[in-house]
Structures are given as structure tokens and as C-alpha cells.
Design an enzyme around this catalytic site. Sequence first.
Site, PDB file in Angstrom:
ATOM      1  N   LYS A   1      39.246  31.861  26.846  1.00 19.15           N
ATOM      2  CA  LYS A   1      40.928  32.173  26.495  1.00 19.15           C
ATOM      3  C   LYS A   1      41.521  32.147  27.606  1.00 19.15           C
ATOM      4  CE  LYS A   1      41.274  35.554  23.271  1.00 19.15           C
ATOM      5  NZ  LYS A   1      41.008  36.850  22.529  1.00 19.15           N
TER       6      LYS A   1
ATOM      7  N   GLU B   1      27.733  39.471  23.009  1.00 18.98           N
ATOM      8  CA  GLU B   1      28.036  40.725  22.402  1.00 18.98           C
ATOM      9  C   GLU B   1      28.545  40.419  20.749  1.00 18.98           C
ATOM     10  OE1 GLU B   1      30.599  43.320  24.661  1.00 18.98           O
ATOM     11  OE2 GLU B   1      31.349  44.415  22.687  1.00 18.98           O
TER      12      GLU B   1
ATOM     13  N   SER C   1      22.572  44.771  27.570  1.00 24.41           N
ATOM     14  CA  SER C   1      23.754  43.760  27.157  1.00 24.41           C
ATOM     15  C   SER C   1      23.770  42.633  28.042  1.00 24.41           C
ATOM     16  CB  SER C   1      25.128  44.468  27.064  1.00 24.41           C
ATOM     17  OG  SER C   1      26.177  43.515  26.499  1.00 24.41           O
TER      18      SER C   1
ATOM     19  N   ARG D   1      22.961  56.528  23.990  1.00 33.00           N
ATOM     20  CA  ARG D   1      24.415  56.748  23.909  1.00 33.00           C
ATOM     21  C   ARG D   1      25.004  57.451  22.882  1.00 33.00           C
ATOM     22  NH1 ARG D   1      26.404  51.280  27.000  1.00 33.00           N
ATOM     23  NH2 ARG D   1      26.206  52.294  29.023  1.00 33.00           N
TER      24      ARG D   1
ATOM     25  N   SER E   1      33.607  32.791  28.520  1.00 38.32           N
ATOM     26  CA  SER E   1      33.072  32.150  29.860  1.00 38.32           C
ATOM     27  C   SER E   1      32.505  33.822  30.477  1.00 38.32           C
ATOM     28  CB  SER E   1      34.151  31.530  30.699  1.00 38.32           C
ATOM     29  OG  SER E   1      35.344  32.468  30.753  1.00 38.32           O
TER      30      SER E   1
ATOM     31  N   GLY F   1      26.703  49.299  35.908  1.00 40.22           N
ATOM     32  CA  GLY F   1      25.436  49.847  35.955  1.00 40.22           C
ATOM     33  C   GLY F   1      24.147  49.117  36.284  1.00 40.22           C
ATOM     34  N   GLY F   2      23.911  48.038  35.329  1.00 44.95           N
ATOM     35  CA  GLY F   2      22.797  47.276  35.727  1.00 44.95           C
ATOM     36  C   GLY F   2      22.355  46.553  34.553  1.00 44.95           C
TER      37      GLY F   2
END
Length: 396
Positions: free
Chosen positions: A36, A360, A375, A268, A13, A49-50
Site C-alpha cells: 500500500k 495478522e 505474532s 493479555r 510488505s 518487545g520481541g
Amino acid sequence: MADSPFDVLVIGSGASGLAAAVSAHRAGARVAVATKGSLQSCNSAKAQGGIQAAFGEDDSPEQHAEDVWKSSHETADRRLVEILTGEAPSGIHWLEELGVEFTRENGGYRLARCGGASRRRLLQVGDRTGHAITTALREAVEGSDIHTFPKSPLAELARTENGWRARCGDHTLDATTVVLAAGGRCYRVAQERGELSTNHPGATGEVTQMAVELGAELRDFDALQYHPNGGAWPSNMQGYSIPETTRAYGAVLLNADGEEFTDSLGPRDAVSRAIFEEVEKGKGVETPDGRPAVYLDTTRIQESDANVSLPYMLRRYRAGGIDPLEERILTYPVLHYQNGGLVIDTDAETTLEGVYACGEIAGGTHGRNRMMGNSLLECVVFGRRAGKAASEKARA
Ligand SMILES: Cc1cc2nc3c(=O)[nH]c(=O)nc-3n(C[C@H](O)[C@H](O)[C@H](O)COP(=O)(O)OP(=O)(O)OC[C@H]3O[C@@H](n4cnc5c(N)ncnc54)[C@H](O)[C@@H]3O)c2cc1C
């Protein structure tokens, strides 16, 4: 005894699972979500962050795709990248229709430039973007007749004659198609390595393992991402991810001598590597409890920017006795994100027919190195695709 069968069963979820559930429901499916913990508990809600989308006048989905491709070191699946960036603007409008109010200025969105990006492209909801997105999606789920099964972790998934049977906590759920949206595994890996992680305790990766045991293919699974700026001090900020927007709004990384040693807005992996190397060279600093760190000079951020785009981060540091606008803060990379995952096609279907994956848990969109803000975008774009395709297949 199994509950009555569903068309689509969504596992997880977070933003991707909720987006998939809403999309499958709108496509006419009978949908269940099993997760879970509580419906609220996930990594998505922690995202600050965004979310990226090409809305700037000097920007385009093609430019966005080029930045993703370069940041991935040309390892991403280009078909997935084009969908990600091409459907980003409509994904944002979809979220707005669900009630997300992105921060605006001068008649348009407030856009920041994030690491690896060639343009200002990051939309924000203050610095609680993930919270705003998951709240809107959850309200859409709770306001519908989607069945939800909190505290029902998937423990077993098996093929049946007509689809799949899932053992989720005390429930046995049958569905024609399944969407796996159970996130990554960085919390578990960090524990195994004795490191800090930004992740939620539910990020343990067992659902990926179940899919692999059923024969699903993986890609780039070894590529785990360190967030360059974990909080290093005060101790209550250890494991906190300092939003990358601090650097978008002017903060820079400094070594013990006060020198800039890297492009603070690089990809990154490059920024994290530069910090590790600076510390190895003996040019880092130590936290009061003996951990390695470098400085993030947040005093360079304009107070007006910080008040609009970093209020939560300011509140947390100030509560710990440090004002980031008055003094530099200590930072060190922290385990953050699983870049790779289950192989998917453009409908988010895995290599197991009838099993979809989004968010992910899936691989390919970011290759071996994700850019910030992509993401949440992946959750929305591929969550919607997965839900729609899973519904269509189930009802065909
Ligand atoms: C602190 C932090 C800040 C971030 N900031 C940003 C940002 O600014 N922008 C951005 O784009 N990305 C950001 N990210 C990354 C992004 O938030 C996540 O990668 C993304 O939201 C993952 O969404 P998801 O739906 O795939 O997984 P999650 O949100 O992690 O949800 C997974 C769900 O699956 C459930 N689950 C796990 N195992 C099982 C099981 N066995 N059975 C049933 N359910 C299970 C979990 O409980 C959870 O509900 C950030 C991440 C963190 C941790």
C-alpha cells in the site's frame, strides 16, 4: 494492459509478506510484492518487545504450544500451534542467517518471560525487534530480483483461467498464486470507535474483505485484542504500546491506592479486563487531559535491564519529560491486534485454492487471544510456509 505474469504475487510488505516473498523466491518462483505505501510502512516494523521461541533449558516447543493453547482459552487450531512452536527455533536461525542479531547474554540468548508464558522464551533485539526483523527481510528482498510495487494498494482481485489478476494501484498484475499478507484492521476499527490504537494507518482490513467476497472463510473475526498497556500520558505517548517486557522485567500495575490488583504477567485479555474493571470501580486515576488510566510502576525495573531491553521506550518517555525509572507512568488498554482472520491450512492456504494468507490477516494460530511475541513468530513461520507452498503450486 497487464505486466508480464508472475508465479507468486505477495500483497503487503510487513514481516509476513517479506518472509513469504523471500521463501517463494528461494523456492524458485518469479515473485512480485505489491504494497500500500512504501516497503517500510507496516505494523511489523513497530513491534518492540520481541519474538518467542523455546530455547531455554527448561523449555520445549511442546511447553510453548501448551502456553499458546491455554492463553487462547483452548480456541486455537492445535495443528497450527504445533507448527508455530515447533518451527520457532529454525525460524530464529533463518532470521539470523538473514542478518538479525538477537540480544545475547551469558553465551546464549537473552530471554524474557512474557504474559501467559510459563517459561522465559522471548528473544529481543533491544526494544526494536520488529524493526531489526523487517530491515533484514527487506534487504533480502531488495538484494534479489523480486519485483516490488510500492504505493500500489490491492483494489481488486479476480480469478483468471491460470490463476489470479490483481489491480494494485496503477498496475494490473497476473500471478498463478497469491499470498495475502496485508495485516489486520485495528487502525480503522479504532477510528470508527473513537479510540486510540497502536496500529499503523495502513491497517484497514480491506484485503480481508476482498477475500471474503471471493468466498474465503473467516474465523474468530470478532476477537480484537487490546494491548493492556497503551501509553496514557504524556499526550505524545497516547497510542504508544508500552512494551510488555516492562512487566517481564519487574514493572507492576497499581490502582489509585497503590495496590496491585491483577497478575501483571497474566494473559493479555485478562490483564486488559482487570484494568477496565478497576477503572469502572472508581479505583483508576485520571490523566491531566481527563482520560482513564492506572499506574504502571516502572520504577521497579533494574536500570541495567532497562538499558539493555528498553532503551527506545526510555528515550521516548524522557523526551516527553518523564523518567520511567524515577516515577510511575500512566497506562490504559489500547486497540492493538486482530486475533482472528482468514481460515488457513498447515501450508497457509486459505479456503480459496491458490490464495494463501499469513501474518495478522490469518486466523487460527492464536485462537481468540494471542500471546505477546507470537505474532512476529507467526509472520516468520507461516510466511515461510506460505511462500514455499505458493511457489510449489505455481510451478507444479
Ligand atoms: C506497536 C506494536 C508493537 C508490537 N509488538 C509486537 C511484539 O513485540 N511482538 C510480536 O510478536 N508482535 C508485536 N506486534 C504485532 C505484530 O507486529 C504484528 O501483528 C505483525 O507484525 C503483523 O505483521 P503482518 O505482516 O501480518 O502485517 P503488517 O506488518 O501490518 O503489514 C501489512 C502490510 O500490508 C500492507 N497493506 C495493507 N493493505 C494493503 C492493500 N490494500 N494492498 C497492499 N498492501 C496492503 C501494509 O501497508 C503493510 O505493508 C506489535 C504490533 C504493534 C502495532
